[in-house]
Design a protein around this motif. Structure first.
Motif, mmCIF file in Angstrom:
data_model
loop_
_atom_site.group_PDB
_atom_site.id
_atom_site.type_symbol
_atom_site.label_atom_id
_atom_site.label_comp_id
_atom_site.label_asym_id
_atom_site.label_seq_id
_atom_site.Cartn_x
_atom_site.Cartn_y
_atom_site.Cartn_z
ATOM 1 N N SER A 6 0.827 -1.204 0.000
ATOM 2 C CA SER A 6 0.000 0.000 0.000
ATOM 3 C C SER A 6 0.864 1.257 0.000
ATOM 4 C CB SER A 6 -0.948 -0.048 1.210
ATOM 5 O OG SER A 6 -1.092 1.226 1.778
ATOM 6 N N ASP A 7 1.978 1.246 0.739
ATOM 7 C CA ASP A 7 2.905 2.384 0.724
ATOM 8 C C ASP A 7 3.465 2.585 -0.667
ATOM 9 O OD1 ASP A 7 2.486 2.788 3.326
ATOM 10 O OD2 ASP A 7 4.486 2.193 4.012
ATOM 11 N N ARG A 8 3.832 1.477 -1.306
ATOM 12 C CA ARG A 8 4.391 1.585 -2.631
ATOM 13 C C ARG A 8 3.344 2.159 -3.600
ATOM 14 N NH1 ARG A 8 6.582 -3.729 -4.269
ATOM 15 N NH2 ARG A 8 7.759 -3.528 -2.336
ATOM 16 N N SER A 10 0.899 4.255 -2.890
ATOM 17 C CA SER A 10 0.679 5.700 -2.726
ATOM 18 C C SER A 10 1.920 6.487 -3.159
ATOM 19 C CB SER A 10 0.268 6.034 -1.286
ATOM 20 O OG SER A 10 1.359 5.924 -0.420
ATOM 21 N N GLU A 11 3.095 5.863 -3.043
ATOM 22 C CA GLU A 11 4.309 6.501 -3.589
ATOM 23 C C GLU A 11 4.206 6.638 -5.104
ATOM 24 O OE1 GLU A 11 8.124 4.662 -2.719
ATOM 25 O OE2 GLU A 11 7.631 4.809 -0.574
ATOM 26 N N THR A 12 3.753 5.576 -5.750
ATOM 27 C CA THR A 12 3.603 5.588 -7.216
ATOM 28 C C THR A 12 2.590 6.651 -7.635
ATOM 29 O OG1 THR A 12 4.042 3.222 -7.239
ATOM 30 C CG2 THR A 12 3.096 4.161 -9.240
ATOM 31 N N ARG A 13 1.471 6.667 -6.928
ATOM 32 C CA ARG A 13 0.438 7.680 -7.207
ATOM 33 C C ARG A 13 1.024 9.085 -7.155
ATOM 34 N NH1 ARG A 13 -5.371 7.887 -6.619
ATOM 35 N NH2 ARG A 13 -5.186 9.984 -5.777
ATOM 36 N N GLU A 14 1.764 9.344 -6.069
ATOM 37 C CA GLU A 14 2.368 10.657 -5.853
ATOM 38 C C GLU A 14 3.361 10.992 -6.979
ATOM 39 O OE1 GLU A 14 1.584 12.714 -3.514
ATOM 40 O OE2 GLU A 14 3.227 14.185 -3.530
ATOM 41 N N LEU A 15 4.155 10.001 -7.364
ATOM 42 C CA LEU A 15 5.140 10.181 -8.419
ATOM 43 C C LEU A 15 4.445 10.509 -9.740
ATOM 44 C CD1 LEU A 15 8.202 9.984 -8.688
ATOM 45 C CD2 LEU A 15 7.958 7.580 -9.284
ATOM 46 N N GLN A 43 7.547 4.232 -14.575
ATOM 47 C CA GLN A 43 6.735 3.027 -14.381
ATOM 48 C C GLN A 43 6.969 2.063 -15.537
ATOM 49 O OE1 GLN A 43 4.953 2.678 -11.467
ATOM 50 N NE2 GLN A 43 6.185 4.526 -11.141
ATOM 51 N N HIS A 52 -4.030 3.603 -11.710
ATOM 52 C CA HIS A 52 -4.136 4.397 -10.480
ATOM 53 C C HIS A 52 -5.217 5.475 -10.539
ATOM 54 C CE1 HIS A 52 -0.753 2.828 -8.132
ATOM 55 N NE2 HIS A 52 -0.161 2.636 -9.306
ATOM 56 N N ARG A 66 -4.813 17.761 -4.980
ATOM 57 C CA ARG A 66 -3.567 17.683 -4.206
ATOM 58 C C ARG A 66 -3.166 19.085 -3.723
ATOM 59 N NH1 ARG A 66 1.566 17.777 -6.119
ATOM 60 N NH2 ARG A 66 3.112 16.872 -4.726
#
Lengths: 214, 214
Positions: A6-8, A10-15, A43, A52, A66
């Motif tokens: 899940s952390d990964r 949300s990191e991907t989303r942010e990126l 990606q 996403h 955001r």
């Protein structure tokens, strides 16, 4: 889903959000495909944007959200401070300063002002983005406070001046952001001075006499 | 070159100019390649843009020049009529009306206002297009007339308000053009009423008091 996964996610989303904002600001929303965003965000899956966010429109809305939380919070605070103010500038400032202060907080380079200029002129996205960022409760409150202090205007003039005011803020901020990024801004031309200029201009715009017509 | 050949050449040029204007207005300058312009203009030679105009920048400038002659002529006529006028609105009208009247003369749909909005926000083209369309002798004359009738402003404020006025005209015209094309303009919202609104707004903008700062 495990915590790591899940952390990964949300990191991907942010990126993806950060990458898309920059690419859209630089090249326009039309010129950049979801695939190009996914690639530029590193990606390996070319469908990362779809996975996403669903669609390009939802990606654009996610970028707006955001930022809009911080802008809205600033505006709510400002409104709380000026309750009942008889000074027109106070209310007009609530239309401008929350955005310019947020932009200043992003440092140099930021891309959000240029992103907003691109999406608010995009035929298919403009209405959606306007609803997200220009019709919030705090915006309405600021407008209501302002309208109490200016002469009554015909509804269509009010609508037009609202559009003109929005255009001035959006495009002046985009030009200032670009000048700061490219190092072409004059030394005393800061976000603070941009705010003052825009507030002066909007006060002039709203108080301008209406030519008899129609 | 024979007459037939030369006529065909200028027809092709015209076809490319009209096609490129529409494509750039709809999709942005960045999103459209010279090859796409050539194809959409029905040219079997994919390098037709290069052959007739050299580069995309020169194509853009040629589109601007195709319209600016008519705008300039209208402005020169207006200026001749108001020589020595003590009415600020007369001079401000010279900044707005030549463009809106030209746009009205193009019929529906026109694309030029949206084209100008796209190219004046394009990083690489904006300076060139501004020089072509906003710094003509007639524009300078209109500005000089206007400056004689407003309080003296610091140079940077003058520059900023100039930018803001230009943005208002460019983006309001682009939105009006789009609304007329899409049939979403309200019945009494014509190029004439747009002109009045813009003149009111610019008068308000130029007469707005300047906040003490810097």
């Amino acid at each position: 889903m495990s915590q790591v996964k899940s952390d990964r996610g949300s990191e991907t989303r942010e990126l993806i959000l950060v990458t898309a904002e920059r690419l859209f600001a630089e090249h326009g929303v039309e010129a950049i495909s979801n695939r190009q965003v996914s690639e530029a965000a590193g990606q390996s899956n070319n469908f990362a944007v779809g996975y996403h966010f669903g669609s390009k429109e939802e990606l654009v809305v996610a970028i707006v959200r955001r930022h809009s939380e911080s802008v809205e919070r600033r505006r709510a605070e400002m409104l709380a401070e000026i309750t009942g103010s008889p000074d027109l500038r106070d209310w007009v400032s609530c239309l401008v300063r929350p955005a310019t202060e947020h932009l200043a907080s992003l440092g140099i380079p930021s891309w959000y002002a240029r992103f907003i200029a691109q999406v608010t002129t995009h035929p298919a996205l403009r209405e959606r983005v306007r609803k997200e960022s220009f019709t919030s409760q705090s915006m309405q409150q600021a407008h209501e406070g302002m309208f109490r202090l200016i002469p009554r205007l015909p509804e269509d003039v009010r609508q037009e001046r609202n559009d003109m005011g929005r255009m001035l803020v959006v495009h002046m901020c985009a030009e200032r952001e670009r000048a700061l990024h490219e190092g072409t801004a004059s030394p005393h031309s800061t976000w603070e001075s941009t705010t003052d200029s825009l507030v002066d201009a909007l006060v002039g715009l709203w108080l301008a006499p209406v030519t008899a017509r129609r």
